[in-house]
Scaffold this active site. Structure first.
Site, short mmCIF file in Angstrom:
data_model
loop_
_atom_site.label_atom_id
_atom_site.label_comp_id
_atom_site.label_asym_id
_atom_site.label_seq_id
_atom_site.Cartn_x
_atom_site.Cartn_y
_atom_site.Cartn_z
N ASN A 72 0.84 -1.36 -0.02
CA ASN A 72 -0.03 0.03 -0.04
C ASN A 72 0.86 1.34 -0.08
O ASN A 72 0.34 2.36 -0.29
CB ASN A 72 -0.85 0.11 1.23
CG ASN A 72 -1.81 -0.96 1.20
OD1 ASN A 72 -1.91 -1.85 0.10
ND2 ASN A 72 -2.57 -1.16 2.10
N ASP A 97 1.27 -8.47 -9.57
CA ASP A 97 0.57 -9.35 -9.78
C ASP A 97 -0.94 -8.63 -10.30
O ASP A 97 -1.14 -7.51 -10.05
CB ASP A 97 0.22 -10.06 -8.65
CG ASP A 97 -0.41 -8.99 -7.76
OD1 ASP A 97 0.33 -8.02 -7.15
OD2 ASP A 97 -1.53 -9.33 -6.96
N ASN A 118 -3.71 -2.04 -5.04
CA ASN A 118 -3.00 -0.70 -3.78
C ASN A 118 -1.84 -0.60 -4.47
O ASN A 118 -1.31 0.82 -4.10
CB ASN A 118 -3.31 -1.25 -2.49
CG ASN A 118 -4.78 -1.21 -2.30
OD1 ASN A 118 -5.43 -0.15 -2.98
ND2 ASN A 118 -5.01 -2.21 -1.46
#
Length: 193
Positions: A72, A97, A118
């Site tokens: 994040n 990913d 994120n």
């Protein structure tokens, strides 16, 4: 000189042994494999909020980065390294990913949104959206409410092998991407499928 002048390759992931084998760490898997192929070693750098490794491809120095900020906050590390090296977003490749690609698919992409990822969201916040991405397909659990658990778990053995095979193919495609551009690299990836 490289056709695609990349100076930084970032692998997105989460630090710590509990995350090493999770789907969300596919970006780390890629840069680890690239460093191993080029005899590079990652070293921790607090200034860049992560680990870096310098490698040479076709006579050009490229810095690999694994942010230690957790997914994040990935953009913080990317921004710190970009500012230090005076690297533009267009000279940055972020490997991550991708839920929206089937397991084993890999795609290069320039710019775009974060798609709910994120790590990409924070990267866009820190350097803007005009950077290259290498999207490593991990598939989707089928239900949006299961996504967090899905990405933070290890894939079944057959899926993990497909992801690792796609990473090996994308290491070869990276050479083509750098020397001849994204279109040629993508054609090569499609033909391998």
């Amino acid at each position: 000189m490289l056709a695609t002048p990349i100076k930084i390759i970032v692998g997105l992931g989460n630090p710590g042994p509990e995350h090493v084998l999770t789907r969300h760490n596919a970006g780390f898997w890629f840069v680890d494999a690239l460093a191993a192929r080029l005899d590079g070693r990652f070293r921790s750098h607090t200034r860049f909020h992560g680990e870096i490794c310098r490698v040479t491809i076709d006579g050009e120095e490229i810095t690999l980065l694994k942010p230690a900020t957790y997914m994040n906050r990935s953009g913080l590390a990317i921004r710190a390294l970009s500012d230090y090296l005076k690297v533009k977003p267009l000279e940055t490749l972020v490997v991550h990913d991708e839920l929206d690609l089937p397991v084993g698919d890999v795609r290069f992409k320039l710019g775009g949104g974060h798609g709910g990822h994120n790590g990409l969201r924070d990267t866009i916040t820190h350097i803007g959206a005009d950077f290259w991405r290498l999207r490593v397909g991990i598939g989707h659990p089928g239900d949006k409410s299961q996504v967090i658990d899905y990405v933070l778990r290890r894939a079944p053995k057959d899926e993990e092998e497909k992801i690792l095979t796609s990473i090996a193919s994308s290491l070869d495609a990276l050479q083509v991407f750098l020397r001849e551009g994204a279109e040629k690299a993508m054609n090569g990836l499609h033909q391998k499928k």
